[in-house]
Design a protein around this motif. Structure first.
Motif, PDB file in Angstrom:
ATOM      1  N   PRO A 156      44.268  41.603  25.944  1.00  0.00           N
ATOM      2  CA  PRO A 156      44.075  41.089  24.680  1.00  0.00           C
ATOM      3  C   PRO A 156      44.674  39.717  24.385  1.00  0.00           C
ATOM      4  N   GLN A 157      44.343  39.071  23.352  1.00  0.00           N
ATOM      5  CA  GLN A 157      44.543  37.726  22.770  1.00  0.00           C
ATOM      6  C   GLN A 157      46.072  37.413  22.994  1.00  0.00           C
ATOM      7  N   GLU A 158      46.750  38.492  22.176  1.00  0.00           N
ATOM      8  CA  GLU A 158      48.233  38.123  22.031  1.00  0.00           C
ATOM      9  C   GLU A 158      48.994  38.105  23.417  1.00  0.00           C
ATOM     10  N   LEU A 159      48.404  38.498  24.409  1.00  0.00           N
ATOM     11  CA  LEU A 159      49.197  38.370  25.504  1.00  0.00           C
ATOM     12  C   LEU A 159      48.835  37.194  26.675  1.00  0.00           C
ATOM     13  N   HIS A 160      48.067  36.634  26.336  1.00  0.00           N
ATOM     14  CA  HIS A 160      47.526  35.269  27.110  1.00  0.00           C
ATOM     15  C   HIS A 160      48.841  34.206  27.249  1.00  0.00           C
ATOM     16  N   GLY A 161      49.073  33.897  28.436  1.00  0.00           N
ATOM     17  CA  GLY A 161      50.162  33.004  28.757  1.00  0.00           C
ATOM     18  C   GLY A 161      51.303  33.706  28.379  1.00  0.00           C
TER      19      GLY A 161
ATOM     20  N   THR B 247      53.802  40.822  34.165  1.00  0.00           N
ATOM     21  CA  THR B 247      53.790  41.210  35.385  1.00  0.00           C
ATOM     22  C   THR B 247      53.675  42.675  35.694  1.00  0.00           C
ATOM     23  N   GLY B 248      53.108  43.053  36.736  1.00  0.00           N
ATOM     24  CA  GLY B 248      52.616  44.562  36.861  1.00  0.00           C
ATOM     25  C   GLY B 248      51.502  44.683  37.905  1.00  0.00           C
ATOM     26  N   LYS B 249      50.829  45.777  38.029  1.00  0.00           N
ATOM     27  CA  LYS B 249      49.822  46.195  38.947  1.00  0.00           C
ATOM     28  C   LYS B 249      48.654  46.783  38.121  1.00  0.00           C
ATOM     29  N   ILE B 250      47.523  47.061  38.963  1.00  0.00           N
ATOM     30  CA  ILE B 250      46.228  47.667  38.614  1.00  0.00           C
ATOM     31  C   ILE B 250      45.725  48.362  39.812  1.00  0.00           C
ATOM     32  N   LYS B 251      45.481  49.588  39.689  1.00  0.00           N
ATOM     33  CA  LYS B 251      45.127  50.572  40.666  1.00  0.00           C
ATOM     34  C   LYS B 251      43.855  51.253  40.255  1.00  0.00           C
TER      35      LYS B 251
ATOM     36  N   GLU C 297      44.590  48.900  45.371  1.00  0.00           N
ATOM     37  CA  GLU C 297      45.579  48.452  44.378  1.00  0.00           C
ATOM     38  C   GLU C 297      46.268  47.206  44.525  1.00  0.00           C
ATOM     39  N   MET C 298      46.528  46.324  43.499  1.00  0.00           N
ATOM     40  CA  MET C 298      46.975  44.785  43.409  1.00  0.00           C
ATOM     41  C   MET C 298      47.797  44.446  42.405  1.00  0.00           C
ATOM     42  N   PRO C 299      48.647  43.490  42.561  1.00  0.00           N
ATOM     43  CA  PRO C 299      49.558  42.956  41.623  1.00  0.00           C
ATOM     44  C   PRO C 299      48.442  41.974  40.490  1.00  0.00           C
ATOM     45  N   LEU C 300      49.008  42.247  39.355  1.00  0.00           N
ATOM     46  CA  LEU C 300      48.384  41.382  38.229  1.00  0.00           C
ATOM     47  C   LEU C 300      48.933  39.888  38.309  1.00  0.00           C
ATOM     48  N   HIS C 301      47.992  39.044  38.485  1.00  0.00           N
ATOM     49  CA  HIS C 301      47.811  37.611  38.771  1.00  0.00           C
ATOM     50  C   HIS C 301      47.025  36.941  37.612  1.00  0.00           C
ATOM     51  N   LEU C 302      47.353  36.950  36.383  1.00  0.00           N
ATOM     52  CA  LEU C 302      46.160  36.514  35.360  1.00  0.00           C
ATOM     53  C   LEU C 302      45.990  34.860  35.173  1.00  0.00           C
ATOM     54  N   SER C 303      44.893  34.563  34.954  1.00  0.00           N
ATOM     55  CA  SER C 303      44.545  33.092  34.552  1.00  0.00           C
ATOM     56  C   SER C 303      44.976  32.861  33.276  1.00  0.00           C
TER      57      SER C 303
ATOM     58  N   MET D  21      42.739  36.612  32.200  1.00  0.00           N
ATOM     59  CA  MET D  21      41.667  37.342  32.675  1.00  0.00           C
ATOM     60  C   MET D  21      42.072  37.483  34.445  1.00  0.00           C
ATOM     61  N   LEU D  22      41.796  38.690  35.020  1.00  0.00           N
ATOM     62  CA  LEU D  22      41.799  38.731  36.303  1.00  0.00           C
ATOM     63  C   LEU D  22      40.395  38.873  36.771  1.00  0.00           C
ATOM     64  N   VAL D  23      40.080  38.617  37.851  1.00  0.00           N
ATOM     65  CA  VAL D  23      38.737  38.739  38.536  1.00  0.00           C
ATOM     66  C   VAL D  23      38.936  39.329  39.833  1.00  0.00           C
ATOM     67  N   ILE D  24      38.436  40.407  40.167  1.00  0.00           N
ATOM     68  CA  ILE D  24      38.695  41.071  41.488  1.00  0.00           C
ATOM     69  C   ILE D  24      37.249  41.136  42.255  1.00  0.00           C
ATOM     70  N   ASN D  25      37.367  40.564  43.426  1.00  0.00           N
ATOM     71  CA  ASN D  25      36.271  40.721  44.694  1.00  0.00           C
ATOM     72  C   ASN D  25      35.739  42.078  44.523  1.00  0.00           C
ATOM     73  N   ARG D  26      34.282  41.915  44.347  1.00  0.00           N
ATOM     74  CA  ARG D  26      33.326  43.297  44.380  1.00  0.00           C
ATOM     75  C   ARG D  26      33.447  43.875  45.789  1.00  0.00           C
ATOM     76  N   GLN D  27      33.633  42.889  46.679  1.00  0.00           N
ATOM     77  CA  GLN D  27      33.524  43.479  47.980  1.00  0.00           C
ATOM     78  C   GLN D  27      34.595  44.484  48.473  1.00  0.00           C
ATOM     79  N   LEU D  28      35.682  44.496  47.712  1.00  0.00           N
ATOM     80  CA  LEU D  28      36.800  45.513  47.696  1.00  0.00           C
ATOM     81  C   LEU D  28      36.518  47.176  47.566  1.00  0.00           C
ATOM     82  N   PHE D  29      35.349  46.991  46.878  1.00  0.00           N
ATOM     83  CA  PHE D  29      34.958  48.513  46.074  1.00  0.00           C
ATOM     84  C   PHE D  29      33.753  49.008  46.933  1.00  0.00           C
ATOM     85  N   HIS D  30      33.509  50.261  46.629  1.00  0.00           N
ATOM     86  CA  HIS D  30      32.455  51.095  47.018  1.00  0.00           C
ATOM     87  C   HIS D  30      31.889  51.548  45.787  1.00  0.00           C
ATOM     88  N   LYS D  31      30.760  51.856  45.920  1.00  0.00           N
ATOM     89  CA  LYS D  31      29.725  52.337  44.644  1.00  0.00           C
ATOM     90  C   LYS D  31      30.502  53.742  44.359  1.00  0.00           C
TER      91      LYS D  31
END
Length: 145
Positions: free
Chosen positions: A75-80, A84-88, A100-106, A110-120
């Motif tokens: 959400p907008q109020e959390l930008h910048g 710290t945290g993680k997403i699983k 699972e990876m740590p949160l490193h936001l732009s 926003m965080l963009v995770i490579n599609r190659q890490l996932f299976h359908k």
């Protein structure tokens, strides 16, 4: 064939059936939700507090599929704000497909995770973060094409 032979045949077939079931059940793969279930259960109050805090935000964390990967937008109020945290990405059908990876936001939250890490398939996305000393937690079902 007399009745004594028939009884022996029934017992042998029964024993073979039981041995087959035992063998199949021993080879069945069972994945626990977490390897350290009891310790995670003790921390569940943090999850409840995190859900309550996440409910106070202007909007939930948005997860979407894009051509370059999976986008996680805060959400907008959390930008910048120094989150710290993680997403699983938890895959209920196979623990080997969990991501699972740590949160490193732009700077735009926003965080963009490579599609190659996932299976359908279906995932349960668990986002756990801390901001300003307050815990936040959100989870939702997500299907990756």
């Amino acid at each position: 064939m007399n009745w004594g032979h028939k009884i022996i045949i029934v017992f042998v077939v029964f024993a073979i059936g039981i041995l087959t079931l035992v063998t199949k059940s021993m080879r069945t793969k069972t994945d626990m939700v977490t390897k350290d279930y009891y310790a995670e259960e003790l921390k569940y109050q943090q999850v409840l507090d995190g859900k309550r805090n996440a409910g106070t935000l202007s909007s939930p964390v948005q997860i979407s599929q894009q051509s370059e990967g999976i986008a996680v937008t805060f959400p907008q109020e959390l930008h910048g704000t120094g989150i710290t945290g993680k997403i699983k990405f938890y895959r209920p059908s196979d623990a080997g497909m969990d991501v699972e990876m740590p949160l490193h936001l732009s700077s735009d939250g926003m965080l963009v995770i490579n599609r190659q890490l996932f299976h359908k398939g279906n995932y349960l996305v668990k986002v756990q973060w801390e901001n300003g000393g307050k815990p936040f937690y959100q989870e939702e079902s997500f299907h990756i094409n």
